[in-house]
Design an enzyme around this catalytic site. Structure first.
Site, mmCIF file in Angstrom:
data_model
loop_
_atom_site.group_PDB
_atom_site.id
_atom_site.type_symbol
_atom_site.label_atom_id
_atom_site.label_comp_id
_atom_site.label_asym_id
_atom_site.label_seq_id
_atom_site.Cartn_x
_atom_site.Cartn_y
_atom_site.Cartn_z
ATOM 1 C CG HIS A 223 13.161 4.562 -5.679
ATOM 2 N ND1 HIS A 223 12.027 5.046 -6.290
ATOM 3 C CD2 HIS A 223 14.017 5.605 -5.590
ATOM 4 C CE1 HIS A 223 12.199 6.331 -6.576
ATOM 5 N NE2 HIS A 223 13.401 6.690 -6.152
ATOM 6 C CD GLU B 151 8.960 7.922 -6.409
ATOM 7 O OE1 GLU B 151 8.408 7.401 -7.392
ATOM 8 O OE2 GLU B 151 9.954 8.643 -6.487
ATOM 9 C CG HIS C 134 15.940 7.989 -2.332
ATOM 10 N ND1 HIS C 134 14.967 8.941 -2.179
ATOM 11 C CD2 HIS C 134 15.985 7.709 -3.662
ATOM 12 C CE1 HIS C 134 14.447 9.247 -3.366
ATOM 13 N NE2 HIS C 134 15.055 8.512 -4.276
#
Ligand code: CO
Length: 352
Positions: free
Chosen positions: A226, A257, A289
């Site tokens: 993530h 990110e 995701h």
């Protein structure tokens, strides 16, 4: 992970998701145990007292046995000591997260001891509430354990790294023990998945040694973590990434990110002449995701970006929580907890 850039909120959930005993069990999905789901999700109608007694508990090795033995030991200073576990995850709005959560709970296999789930993502809890499924906050999870007579709590983080969401969980636990100082004899907190080099190596081996047999020599592996745009986990990410690449020179890690995105990894894959790439989420669940940003058909998904470079992609949409080697790291972290948040002991003398 809670930043506005996070993609968890961009999809809507179909109403069919709110189904029967809980939203993880869809008609199309075989039921493992009708009672499991209530451990994840407490509906407003209230949960039965037998919810954690009928589960099928599978034996996952000595770590789980040790935890059972530890948790069945005598508690400190309580009249009727009773241990309980609060499992705290970020959360997901997708039913594809179920195997990971079920796998983790199976690894802890705390027969006859309360296991309660709580979720740190406000977005996910709000989203599921709109579907009629109430997920507990950390304070609500602790309150539920207290209602069940638990005196000694282990709060096990199911976050990947000690970032924003872990920090939030820790603040919530601390606030609760300060607000209710006499509620528990002890409250111990298990660290997230990747904290030490030992963790990184165990996790890297668990993931990279359980790849599909179809992975051929020369095939690259790309893990999607993530990450966060700014924050405290950059160095943990860098360390984990290094161990992944050390464990398997054709394995890479990037994040949704953060500083190391797909744009940074593409040139590395091209430099090595990679033609085929196995794509896996480096997240507890294979949720939004994984299904969309990693393997989706949109032109900006990682799969599409790699295909646009002429590479063949093979998504493996399984959350880390489904991997027994990863589960055992979480169990070990629960066993390793030492600091008691309810009654902290701070040594101030060198003689101590
Ligand atoms: Co996100």
């Amino acid at each position: 992970m809670a930043g506005t850039a996070c993609c968890e909120d961009k999809k809507t959930v179909s109403s069919a998701v709110a189904y029967g005993g809980g939203y993880f069990f869809l008609p199309s999905r075989p039921r493992r145990s009708p009672d499991c789901v209530r451990l994840f999700f407490i509906r407003d109608s209230g949960a039965g007292s037998k919810e954690d007694t009928d589960m099928k508990h599978l034996f996952h090795g000595t770590a789980a046995l040790l935890l059972c033995l530890t948790l069945s030991g005598a508690a400190w200073g309580a009249d009727t000591p009773k241990k309980g576990l609060l499992l705290v995850a970020f959360g997901t709005s997708m039913e594809t997260g179920a195997p990971a959560y079920e796998g983790i709970e199976g690894a802890f296999r705390l027969k006859d001891q309360p296991v309660v789930w709580a979720f740190t993502s406000n977005i996910i809890r709000a989203k599921m509430a709109r579907q009629g499924v109430r997920l507990l906050t950390v304070p609500e999870g602790l309150a539920r354990l207290a209602e069940q007579g638990v005196t000694d709590v282990i709060v096990q983080s199911l976050h990947i790294m000690g970032g924003e969401e872990y920090a939030k969980m820790e603040r919530l636990v601390l606030t609760e023990v300060l607000t209710h100082p006499d509620r528990f004899a002890s409250v111990k907190v298990g660290r997230p998945l990747v904290e030490s080099m030992r963790d990184a190596r165990e996790v890297a081996e668990a993931v990279l040694h359980s790849l599909p047999a179809a992975r051929a020599a020369g095939d690259a592996v790309l893990l999607m973590a993530h990450g966060q745009g700014e924050g405290r986990c950059d160095m943990v990410f860098a360390g984990m990434q290094g161990v992944v690449n050390e464990t398997d020179p054709l394995a890479f890690m990037a994040s949704v990110e953060g500083y190391q995105g797909i744009d940074q990894v593409l040139p590395q894959l091209q430099a090595r002449g990679v033609r085929r790439v196995w794509l896996l989420p480096f997240m507890v669940v294979a949720g939004d995701h994984a299904h969309n940003d990693l393997a989706g058909d949109e032109p900006d998904s990682w799969a599409s970006r790699l295909k646009a470079q002429g590479m063949e992609v093979f998504p493996v949409l399984k959350g880390l929580g489904e991997n027994p080697g990863v589960q055992s790291v979480f169990v070990r972290h629960a066993l390793e907890t030492e600091d008691d948040y309810a009654h902290p002991v701070i040594k101030t003398s060198a003689a101590d």
